[in-house]
Design a protein around this motif. Structure first.
Motif, PDB file in Angstrom:
ATOM      1  N   ARG A   1      26.192 122.424  -5.948  1.00 25.54           N
ATOM      2  CA  ARG A   1      26.019 123.466  -6.942  1.00 25.54           C
ATOM      3  C   ARG A   1      24.597 123.559  -7.604  1.00 25.54           C
ATOM      4  O   ARG A   1      24.311 124.524  -8.121  1.00 25.54           O
TER       5      ARG A   1
ATOM      6  N   ARG B   1      32.538 114.192  -6.190  1.00 24.11           N
ATOM      7  CA  ARG B   1      31.893 114.741  -7.195  1.00 24.11           C
ATOM      8  C   ARG B   1      30.341 114.860  -7.042  1.00 24.11           C
ATOM      9  O   ARG B   1      29.591 115.890  -7.245  1.00 24.11           O
TER      10      ARG B   1
ATOM     11  N   HIS C   1      29.768 118.000  -4.536  1.00 18.37           N
ATOM     12  CA  HIS C   1      29.979 119.281  -5.250  1.00 18.37           C
ATOM     13  C   HIS C   1      28.639 119.315  -6.188  1.00 18.37           C
ATOM     14  O   HIS C   1      28.118 120.568  -6.235  1.00 18.37           O
TER      15      HIS C   1
ATOM     16  N   THR D   1      30.545 120.735   3.134  1.00 19.12           N
ATOM     17  CA  THR D   1      31.730 120.667   3.206  1.00 19.12           C
ATOM     18  C   THR D   1      32.443 120.031   4.173  1.00 19.12           C
ATOM     19  O   THR D   1      33.616 119.201   4.183  1.00 19.12           O
TER      20      THR D   1
ATOM     21  N   ASP E   1      32.349 127.129  -8.060  1.00 15.98           N
ATOM     22  CA  ASP E   1      31.271 127.862  -7.288  1.00 15.98           C
ATOM     23  C   ASP E   1      31.139 129.330  -7.545  1.00 15.98           C
ATOM     24  O   ASP E   1      30.336 129.859  -7.653  1.00 15.98           O
TER      25      ASP E   1
ATOM     26  N   TRP F   1      37.060 124.742  -5.806  1.00 14.99           N
ATOM     27  CA  TRP F   1      36.204 125.623  -5.119  1.00 14.99           C
ATOM     28  C   TRP F   1      35.848 126.760  -6.108  1.00 14.99           C
ATOM     29  O   TRP F   1      34.700 127.154  -5.988  1.00 14.99           O
TER      30      TRP F   1
END
Length: 457
Positions: free
Chosen positions: A69, A62, A65, A41, A135, A132
């Motif tokens: 993930r 990306r 993330h 974050t 998620d 977000w």
């Protein structure tokens, strides 16, 4: 590559390589994963907001993330049942989707976005969002894929909503309920739900999901009602003035503006009112525990009256009904591929209803099926002139009240749509749809659509 960008790439790569190895201890894994996600974050915070990023910076985002993930999927794969137990007192508390999503954010920080983060996202257009909610898709993939936690989520979502329970006494007395963009009226022993989301030709959005689920609950809870009916109201749009419209699909204006929620709309509609139309309300006494042997379910047959068109979500909704009456001018279509998204549970149901080849033509090729086409007999039971639709609905409501109808529809649905198979589909849908919502092609489609419409909304 500029030095500053090269440094940022190297920093992200070093961080991604530090992803913790997950073991069998929930607490230890939560602590390690939270620290990793927290650093991710921070890396995102060092970048400009999404609309101001260069292509290289967006590629960096990306990468952050994707790495985050990957760990989230591993975490919920390993600890999904334990997570659900922690959030629901071992399954004794039947928690709906928002309670699970935001409870998980508090219990395991970084696993999913908190309320404030999601609220902030909803103030941005879809192309400007960080993404977000994807998620949350990972979370519900992990929970729904498990027979234990996923089955409990299904039960929770089949419970009557608190709003419906609060409104039930008044509806029983008056026989009418004005819920906002939906009204409900008792006509004899039939509960007539009229959808009147007039500003957008009955397109579906968060508000409609709330009102429609409440109306479905009231029909199923009222002992004096034996059949449910859904029909669109006459429109005020100049092009369709005074004509009834069944459903125009997802509200693309709201989607562009970022007001379509994964949890409160896309997942809720599938696990909420559409599932309740098919499988009924779970009214089991909570004292029987989290996994009753034979849940008490209240079911009723349902009729849809399709005027003008059932586009996208409208066609998806029509697939759930026991009897469909259509106007000869009406048509059915699923343009989700053109929009870049997945058409709800249509991919789960349509091959069974139309056959695999025709289902692919509709979903992948965008084929419309008009009520007068021979293939429409697989989608609607009667095609009658507009002035005869009310009579056809009333006649169907009469014969659907036969005492054995509920038992027979229950046995049909046991074969046609087993809850376990539907749960597994929804698990994958949560993951795939949450990713599609932020895919570059979807962003481009939304931008083009918005420009084509002249920025109205």
């Amino acid at each position: 590559m500029p030095a500053q960008l090269a440094t940022a790439v190297a920093t992200v790569e070093r961080w991604a390589a530090t992803a913790p190895e997950l073991g069998g201890d929930f607490t230890a894994d939560s602590t390690a994963a939270t620290a990793y996600w927290g650093r991710g974050t921070e890396l995102l915070a060092d970048l400009p907001d999404r609309p101001e990023r260069t292509p290289e910076q967006q590629a960096l985002a990306r990468a952050v993330h994707t790495a985050g993930r990957r760990l989230r999927r591993g975490f919920v794969h390993r600890h999904g049942d334990r997570l659900h137990d922690e959030l629901t007192d071992g399954g004794r508390a039947l928690a709906r989707l928002p309670e699970l999503a935001y409870g998980a954010a508090e219990l395991v920080p970084g696993l999913t976005p908190g309320r404030e983060t999601v609220a902030a996202e909803l103030t941005h257009s879809q192309p400007a969002k960080e993404g977000w909610e994807a998620d949350q898709g990972v979370l519900f993939w992990g929970l729904l894929r498990s027979a234990r936690s996923g089955g409990r989520i299904q039960r929770a979502m089949l419970r009557p909503t608190s709003r419906a329970q609060r409104l039930l006494p008044g509806f029983r007395r008056s026989g009418t309920a004005d819920l906002g963009v939906v009204t409900l009226d008792r006509r004899g022993t039939a509960g007539h739900i009229t959808v009147r989301n007039l500003s957008c030709l009955n397109a579906e959005d968060n508000t409609l999901a709330e009102d429609l689920e409440t109306a479905v609950d009231l029909v199923l809870l009222d002992d004096d009602l034996k059949v449910g009916v859904v029909r669109g109201a006459p429109m005020t749009h100049p092009r369709y003035l005074d004509r009834r419209v069944f459903n125009a699909g997802i509200n693309l204006t709201d989607l562009y503006h970022g007001r379509i929620s994964l949890v409160d709309f896309l997942l809720r509609r599938e696990l909420g009112y559409i599932s309740k139309i098919i499988h009924g309300l779970d009214v089991t006494d909570p004292a029987e525990g989290p996994d009753p042997a034979v849940p008490e379910v209240r079911e009723k047959p349902w009729i849809a009256a399709v005027d003008t068109f059932a586009i996208g979500g409208g066609m998806q909704l029509a697939l759930a009904f026991d009897h469909v009456v259509a106007d000869p001018a009406a048509y059915f279509s699923l343009p989700a591929v053109q929009e870049g998204i997945i058409p709800g549970a249509a991919n789960f149901r349509l091959s069974r209803i139309l056959g695999p080849r025709l289902a692919r033509q509709v979903i992948l090729g965008g084929r419309k099926i008009h009520a007068t086409d021979p293939e429409a007999r697989l989608l609607c039971d009667e095609v009658v002139e507009t002035e005869r639709i009310d009579a056809a609905v009333d006649a169907a409501a009469d014969w659907l009240q036969a005492p054995s109808v509920v038992s027979n529809r229950r046995m049909l649905n046991l074969v046609d749509e087993p809850l376990g198979q539907f749960r597994e589909y929804l698990a994958r849908f949560a993951l795939e749809q949450s990713e599609r919502l932020y895919a570059e092609d979807v962003m481009e489609i939304l931008e083009r659509t918005w420009i084509k419409r002249g920025g109205r909304g």
